[in-house]
Design a protein around this motif. Structure first.
Motif: not given
Length: 662
Positions: A630-651
């Protein structure tokens, strides 16, 4: 519903002559396509050279033809109505549809020149008293004459162009034709102006299409017998969905291959300009390429969940900085050799060596420029895809970014803000607009002035932030960290700016204006407001509920160890194997070793996108190792915040009840 137009760059490897059924190999296909592109380029260049004067540009800008009727939107029809049609050279036979393609390309070049002409005329009419800096009144007068969508980079480049002409001739240019030579014509054929007499396009399956086009069999065809129908199988990339509508492409030859630039249209949902409750704001950061936050509009105020997003490409920007410096060095050496060659004759014994070195430097300079362009493109699309993924995961319906027309890369030369040019930022914005349209997410620009100056919590344009290099060094001079003396806010400078951008967008969305021709949405009115920090309510864990029932301490403090030195430290037992060659016994100080070589990678040695190796002696410029998927950005030299998808039970934090953090 609406339509989104995009272009896919495809490759045609072979062709089949329709009448004879002959399979044409790739080198011969590329040669015939190059002949067609050369014919259209020569015809276009003749039209441009004959009409590159102020009188003809005025006739095109008037929008009225020789017969008094309005000029049509199609370029080749406008050229013919103005009487600018040029025939082929003597002894060369081309059909009328090839002439259409050449005239269409010439009309596009002329219309681009009219845009540049208007910019130069506006800059000359409002030339400032001080060439170093314009006053506020001078900027207002210039903006009133400029068309919509002109960035600060365009104004700066045209100002330098006019200043260079003024320094050389001592007078201002009277027209664009005095500043620029006739534009260069690319060796390509714009088939959008043709019909079934020159090409047909049919999709065969989900991943392919057949392009049927007439190509010349010789370089200078003398009759219609020197033309033949060719069927070019074209493979479509995965970005072209099955429901896409294919349009007439543009064909060209690049590096010995036939490139087919294929436009296509896909249906998308309409993204409204107003009525947004959840949005994301992104700032062109000093520390990172993009820094953003998500928030919602609740009860007339903006509430943020307090989780910042960051796309860090400092390694890429540093690499781009080094490549640009190398490019300037090669250009300086190339100019120096050019001056040396001008000072000697071909009969000189040094001419051959200097000529060879001059050609080698030119090739290396072109390769370096192509490398920079490819790296900028990869960085822009990677950052845009990450930003859209963050907005979609947060449930946002709008993305707010800073307006590039009011943003200037200045300040520290080593910062990301100075390394990334306005061209890269403009490409990122265009990529965000393209990708966000597929998710029905609107993209709106807001004014950039003052976003990093005032506090997003208590400021609203009143409390000024102080900046320092770090949170524990607020007394020193710096720009990375922001601190508010009024409310005690201490956070990253880019994070605070992103919150103010989000507040300006959500609170001022009723002032959103949509450009009539480009469709770009902009908020010119600044509406200030504070941003409240909120957090989502979390369900207590099973251990917490059990501790609440039993009134037991959930995290008991461990018993203190007796650290008094009342006895000598015992020696650790040393285990010695009976057989020195026995490797079954391991020791605490000796790590386990692999008894067999590591298996080769399954992908044949190619590293997947997002998995960069750890920094070492052979990879000195890596910014880090991406460990999780989930840390992938599609680019070898970049660091980015992971994309977190919030589900219904978590809200989702954007749907939770806001709780004010003290």
């Amino acid at each position: 519903m609406s339509e989104l137009t995009a272009t896919a760059s495809c490759t045609a490897h072979t062709a089949v002559v329709e009448v004879a059924g002959e399979v044409v190999p790739q080198p011969l296909v590329a040669r015939r396509v190059a002949w067609l592109a050369g014919l259209t380029r020569d015809l276009t260049a003749r039209v441009v050279a004959a009409r590159w004067n102020p009188v003809d540009l005025d006739a095109l800008a008037s929008g009225v033809g020789l017969d008094g009727r309005a000029l049509p939107s199609k370029g080749w029809m406008a050229v013919r109505r103005l009487g600018w049609a040029v025939g082929p050279p003597s002894g060369v036979h081309v059909c009328d549809r090839v002439l259409r393609c050449a005239q269409e390309q010439a009309a596009r070049l002329f219309r681009l020149a009219l845009h540049r002409r208007r910019l130069v005329a506006a800059i000359v009419a409002t030339w400032p008293q001080d060439t170093g800096a314009r006053t506020g009144a001078e900027w207002d007068a210039l903006r009133a004459l400029l068309p919509d969508g002109v960035t600060a980079a365009d104004i700066r480049n045209r100002t330098r162009q006019v200043r260079a002409y003024l320094d050389e001739h001592g007078v201002f240019p009277a027209d664009l034709t005095e500043v620029e030579e006739p534009p260069n014509v690319a060796a390509q054929t714009v088939l959008a102006a043709a019909d079934r007499q020159l090409l047909t396009l049919q999709r065969t399956n989900g991943r392919g299409a057949h392009l049927r086009v007439r190509l010349p069999l010789v370089e200078s065809p003398a009759s219609s017998r020197d033309w033949a129908w060719h069927v070019l199988p074209v493979g479509l990339p995965p970005t072209v969905p099955p429901e896409a509508t294919l349009c007439a492409p543009t064909v060209r030859v690049a590096k010995g291959r036939v490139r087919v630039d294929l436009p296509f249209k896909i249906p998308i949902d309409f993204a409204p300009a107003t009525g947004h409750a959840v949005g994301c704001g992104f700032d062109w950061g000093l520390n990172t390429v993009l820094a953003g936050v998500a928030g919602r509009l609740a009860g007339g105020r903006v509430v943020s969940d307090g989780r910042p997003f960051a796309f860090d490409a400092s390694g890429v920007s540093a690499k781009l900085h080094r490549l640009r410096a190398e490019r300037e060095h090669l250009a300086a050496k190339h100019r120096h050799l050019d001056r040396l060659l001008d000072g000697i004759t071909p009969a000189d014994c040094r001419y051959a060596a200097l000529r060879t070195a001059w050609q080698v430097l030119g090739v290396e300079h072109e390769r370096l420029c192509a490398r920079i362009r490819n790296l900028n493109k990869a960085l822009a699309w990677s950052a845009a895809r990450w930003a859209v993924d963050q907005a979609a995961a947060a449930g946002a319906t709008v993305i707010y970014v800073e307006d590039l027309a009011t943003l200037e890369a200045r300040g520290r030369r080593g910062s990301v803000n100075a390394r990334l040019s306005g061209q890269v930022r403009g490409r990122i914005v265009e990529a965000i607009r393209h990708l966000a349209a597929k998710h029905a997410i609107a993209v709106v620009t807001v004014p950039a002035r003052g976003t990093s100056r005032y506090c997003p919590r208590c400021g609203a344009g009143a409390s000024v932030l102080t900046h320092g290099p770090a949170p524990d060094r607020l007394g020193e001079r710096g720009w990375r960290w922001a601190y508010c003396p009024a409310c005690g806010l201490s956070c990253d400078r880019d994070w605070a700016a992103a919150e103010r951008i989000l507040a300006r967008g959500l609170l001022g969305q009723n002032a959103t204006r949509t450009h009539r021709s480009t469709g770009a949405r902009t908020i010119a009115t600044v509406v200030e407001g504070n941003v409240a920090r909120a957090r989502r309510r979390r369900r207590p864990t099973r251990a917490a509920r059990r501790a609440r029932r039993t009134r037991a301490d959930l995290h008991p403090r461990p018993a203190a160890r007796d650290r008094s030195k009342n006895r000598p430290t015992p020696k650790r037992p040393t285990r010695t194997p009976a057989n020195p060659r026995d490797n079954s016994m391991t020791f605490s100080r000796v790590p386990d070793r692999r008894t067999v070589p590591a298996p080769p990678p399954a992908s044949g040695g190619q590293r997947p996108a997002g998995h960069a190796p750890k920094p070492g002696r052979h990879q000195p410029y890596r910014t880090g190792h991406v460990r999780n998927s989930h840390h992938r950005t599609g680019f070898h030299h970049a660091k980015a915040t992971p994309v977190l998808t919030f589900t219904e039970h978590r809200g989702s934090p954007m749907q939770a009840t806001p709780v004010r953090v003290a």
